[in-house]
Design a protein around this motif. Sequence first.
Motif, PDB file in Angstrom:
ATOM      1  N   LYS A 218       0.822  -1.212   0.000  1.00  0.00           N
ATOM      2  CA  LYS A 218       0.000   0.000   0.000  1.00  0.00           C
ATOM      3  C   LYS A 218       0.857   1.265   0.000  1.00  0.00           C
ATOM      4  CE  LYS A 218      -3.832   2.294   2.375  1.00  0.00           C
ATOM      5  NZ  LYS A 218      -3.188   3.620   2.348  1.00  0.00           N
ATOM      6  N   GLU A 219       1.985   1.231   0.714  1.00  0.00           N
ATOM      7  CA  GLU A 219       2.858   2.418   0.759  1.00  0.00           C
ATOM      8  C   GLU A 219       3.350   2.783  -0.638  1.00  0.00           C
ATOM      9  OE1 GLU A 219       4.103   0.017   4.509  1.00  0.00           O
ATOM     10  OE2 GLU A 219       3.104  -0.348   2.585  1.00  0.00           O
ATOM     11  N   ASN A 220       3.631   1.771  -1.460  1.00  0.00           N
ATOM     12  CA  ASN A 220       4.092   2.039  -2.822  1.00  0.00           C
ATOM     13  C   ASN A 220       2.973   2.593  -3.696  1.00  0.00           C
ATOM     14  OD1 ASN A 220       6.677   1.169  -2.222  1.00  0.00           O
ATOM     15  ND2 ASN A 220       6.456  -0.839  -3.186  1.00  0.00           N
ATOM     16  N   ILE A 221       1.762   2.060  -3.522  1.00  0.00           N
ATOM     17  CA  ILE A 221       0.619   2.579  -4.279  1.00  0.00           C
ATOM     18  C   ILE A 221       0.372   4.044  -3.930  1.00  0.00           C
ATOM     19  CG2 ILE A 221      -1.882   2.411  -4.598  1.00  0.00           C
ATOM     20  CD1 ILE A 221      -1.616  -0.611  -4.157  1.00  0.00           C
ATOM     21  N   ASP A 222       0.357   4.352  -2.647  1.00  0.00           N
ATOM     22  CA  ASP A 222       0.124   5.730  -2.208  1.00  0.00           C
ATOM     23  C   ASP A 222       1.211   6.662  -2.732  1.00  0.00           C
ATOM     24  OD1 ASP A 222      -2.091   4.836  -0.853  1.00  0.00           O
ATOM     25  OD2 ASP A 222      -1.135   4.810   1.128  1.00  0.00           O
ATOM     26  N   LEU A 223       2.442   6.176  -2.754  1.00  0.00           N
ATOM     27  CA  LEU A 223       3.570   6.984  -3.222  1.00  0.00           C
ATOM     28  C   LEU A 223       3.428   7.297  -4.714  1.00  0.00           C
ATOM     29  CD1 LEU A 223       6.616   6.701  -4.725  1.00  0.00           C
ATOM     30  CD2 LEU A 223       6.310   8.336  -2.860  1.00  0.00           C
ATOM     31  N   ILE A 224       3.069   6.303  -5.527  1.00  0.00           N
ATOM     32  CA  ILE A 224       2.903   6.538  -6.963  1.00  0.00           C
ATOM     33  C   ILE A 224       1.775   7.533  -7.226  1.00  0.00           C
ATOM     34  CG2 ILE A 224       2.127   5.460  -9.113  1.00  0.00           C
ATOM     35  CD1 ILE A 224       3.822   3.067  -8.429  1.00  0.00           C
ATOM     36  N   ASN A 225       0.658   7.369  -6.540  1.00  0.00           N
ATOM     37  CA  ASN A 225      -0.442   8.317  -6.702  1.00  0.00           C
ATOM     38  C   ASN A 225      -0.003   9.740  -6.357  1.00  0.00           C
ATOM     39  OD1 ASN A 225      -2.232   6.328  -7.506  1.00  0.00           O
ATOM     40  ND2 ASN A 225      -3.016   5.970  -5.442  1.00  0.00           N
TER      41      ASN A 225
ATOM     42  N   TYR B  34       4.848  14.544 -11.472  1.00  0.00           N
ATOM     43  CA  TYR B  34       5.947  13.703 -11.955  1.00  0.00           C
ATOM     44  C   TYR B  34       5.447  12.735 -13.020  1.00  0.00           C
ATOM     45  CZ  TYR B  34       8.749  15.173  -7.908  1.00  0.00           C
ATOM     46  OH  TYR B  34       9.460  15.910  -6.983  1.00  0.00           O
ATOM     47  N   GLU B  35       6.289  12.492 -14.026  1.00  0.00           N
ATOM     48  CA  GLU B  35       6.043  11.408 -14.971  1.00  0.00           C
ATOM     49  C   GLU B  35       6.445  10.108 -14.271  1.00  0.00           C
ATOM     50  OE1 GLU B  35       5.163  10.936 -18.291  1.00  0.00           O
ATOM     51  OE2 GLU B  35       4.539  13.014 -18.584  1.00  0.00           O
ATOM     52  N   VAL B  36       5.568   9.118 -14.272  1.00  0.00           N
ATOM     53  CA  VAL B  36       5.898   7.824 -13.673  1.00  0.00           C
ATOM     54  C   VAL B  36       5.839   6.757 -14.762  1.00  0.00           C
ATOM     55  CG1 VAL B  36       5.254   6.063 -11.995  1.00  0.00           C
ATOM     56  CG2 VAL B  36       5.054   8.494 -11.395  1.00  0.00           C
ATOM     57  N   VAL B  37       6.952   6.060 -14.925  1.00  0.00           N
ATOM     58  CA  VAL B  37       7.060   4.992 -15.922  1.00  0.00           C
ATOM     59  C   VAL B  37       7.343   3.685 -15.199  1.00  0.00           C
ATOM     60  CG1 VAL B  37       8.395   4.104 -17.867  1.00  0.00           C
ATOM     61  CG2 VAL B  37       7.894   6.551 -17.718  1.00  0.00           C
ATOM     62  N   ILE B  38       6.551   2.673 -15.471  1.00  0.00           N
ATOM     63  CA  ILE B  38       6.819   1.330 -14.955  1.00  0.00           C
ATOM     64  C   ILE B  38       7.682   0.619 -15.998  1.00  0.00           C
ATOM     65  CG2 ILE B  38       5.845  -0.848 -14.174  1.00  0.00           C
ATOM     66  CD1 ILE B  38       5.235   1.586 -12.369  1.00  0.00           C
ATOM     67  N   ALA B  39       8.922   0.338 -15.634  1.00  0.00           N
ATOM     68  CA  ALA B  39       9.887  -0.244 -16.573  1.00  0.00           C
ATOM     69  C   ALA B  39      10.143  -1.697 -16.179  1.00  0.00           C
ATOM     70  CB  ALA B  39      11.182   0.557 -16.559  1.00  0.00           C
TER      71      ALA B  39
ATOM     72  N   ASP C 125      -4.919   3.860  -9.590  1.00  0.00           N
ATOM     73  CA  ASP C 125      -5.972   4.496 -10.383  1.00  0.00           C
ATOM     74  C   ASP C 125      -5.505   5.795 -11.020  1.00  0.00           C
ATOM     75  OD1 ASP C 125      -5.770   5.971  -8.102  1.00  0.00           O
ATOM     76  OD2 ASP C 125      -7.915   6.037  -7.668  1.00  0.00           O
ATOM     77  N   ARG C 126      -4.314   5.788 -11.545  1.00  0.00           N
ATOM     78  CA  ARG C 126      -3.758   6.944 -12.254  1.00  0.00           C
ATOM     79  C   ARG C 126      -3.255   6.478 -13.614  1.00  0.00           C
ATOM     80  NH1 ARG C 126      -5.317   8.329  -7.811  1.00  0.00           N
ATOM     81  NH2 ARG C 126      -4.589  10.090  -6.549  1.00  0.00           N
ATOM     82  N   SER C 127      -3.077   7.405 -14.525  1.00  0.00           N
ATOM     83  CA  SER C 127      -2.571   7.070 -15.848  1.00  0.00           C
ATOM     84  C   SER C 127      -1.063   6.862 -15.791  1.00  0.00           C
ATOM     85  CB  SER C 127      -2.903   8.183 -16.842  1.00  0.00           C
ATOM     86  OG  SER C 127      -2.428   7.851 -18.131  1.00  0.00           O
ATOM     87  N   LEU C 128      -0.609   5.722 -16.270  1.00  0.00           N
ATOM     88  CA  LEU C 128       0.811   5.380 -16.250  1.00  0.00           C
ATOM     89  C   LEU C 128       1.293   5.055 -17.651  1.00  0.00           C
ATOM     90  CD1 LEU C 128       0.764   2.824 -13.292  1.00  0.00           C
ATOM     91  CD2 LEU C 128       1.916   5.031 -13.218  1.00  0.00           C
TER      92      LEU C 128
ATOM     93  N   ALA D 283       8.877   3.219  -1.816  1.00  0.00           N
ATOM     94  CA  ALA D 283       8.228   4.368  -1.177  1.00  0.00           C
ATOM     95  C   ALA D 283       9.151   5.022  -0.155  1.00  0.00           C
ATOM     96  CB  ALA D 283       6.924   3.922  -0.512  1.00  0.00           C
ATOM     97  N   PHE D 284       9.807   4.223   0.641  1.00  0.00           N
ATOM     98  CA  PHE D 284      10.691   4.751   1.679  1.00  0.00           C
ATOM     99  C   PHE D 284      11.787   5.627   1.081  1.00  0.00           C
ATOM    100  CE2 PHE D 284      14.499   4.549   4.302  1.00  0.00           C
ATOM    101  CZ  PHE D 284      14.007   4.895   5.550  1.00  0.00           C
ATOM    102  N   GLU D 285      12.429   5.147   0.028  1.00  0.00           N
ATOM    103  CA  GLU D 285      13.569   5.878  -0.534  1.00  0.00           C
ATOM    104  C   GLU D 285      13.128   7.104  -1.333  1.00  0.00           C
ATOM    105  OE1 GLU D 285      17.233   6.232   0.276  1.00  0.00           O
ATOM    106  OE2 GLU D 285      16.390   4.233   0.623  1.00  0.00           O
ATOM    107  N   LEU D 286      12.061   6.964  -2.120  1.00  0.00           N
ATOM    108  CA  LEU D 286      11.619   8.101  -2.930  1.00  0.00           C
ATOM    109  C   LEU D 286      11.049   9.220  -2.067  1.00  0.00           C
ATOM    110  CD1 LEU D 286      10.050   6.310  -6.028  1.00  0.00           C
ATOM    111  CD2 LEU D 286      12.236   7.521  -5.888  1.00  0.00           C
TER     112      LEU D 286
END
Length: 276
Positions: free
Chosen positions: A22-29, A36-41, A57-60, A267-270
């Motif tokens: 969940k922490e990672n999901i919240d961080l990406i949102n 920020y542009e977020v790219v899943i590589a 629930d965001r555009s990636l 999430a912790f590092e970003l």
Amino acid sequence: MYKLVAIDLDGTLLDDDKNIPKENIDLINKLIDRGYEVVIATGRRYWSAKQFLKDIDRSLVVLANNGNIVRYISNDEILIKKCLNLDDFKILIEESKKRGLNPILHVDRYEDGYDMVIEMKENNSVYSNYISPHEKRYKIVENYLELDDDILAVIFVGDKDILEDFYLDINKKYPNRYSSHIMENIQNAEALLEIMNPLGNKWLSLKEYAQKKGISPEEIIAIGDDNNDAQMIKNAGCGIAMKNASQQVKEVADIITKKDNNQAGVAFELRRILKL
């Protein structure tokens, strides 16, 4: 100032149970909401990657198959596509068969309901650790050499020493004809060899996408854990290796996370770097 964040999936955004904490999901949102542009590589197929991202629930943008196919997740539009040259593909198949290897093909047939092609019966043991019996997004053919699909990647799964020997031999015999790497930080086999278009790697496609958005390499953060992430981590403005990353990745990173993928290390590092 950073403008784009590229995040690997397996061993990075996903925990070992293949869930996104969940922490990672919240961080990406939060990243997307702040511009920020977020790219899943990822090395995964686009369809497979998309299944794991349903909780966001965001555009990636998804950079799949190690950069050989890049799509908007909102409408599946193709932004970048790189396929193996047909002659180079045939050489690779012939060379692999001399060694008794069993390749698995990743192809661009997302809209047609399949992403992989295999040459033998699906219950053959050579595929058992790679192809899920519950997922039918593959096609069976009698002869790879008669195939007319667009080949995104050729995959070999198995013994690390055997795959390394083949990897070294192919690169020696056919220099600059392929982009390839061996992945070690995986759960379903000892090693996995991926061979692709010579321009098919995460970093080159990430840089190409960023340029279209007016973003320079210095404005990119890249985070990952396995050898297919090494180039983007080395060349990004800020390259981050997961605590659980391979040694090759850690050696080229600017930062190594204090927490691993099971502890929402992304999430912790970003949060720390971007002061979120």
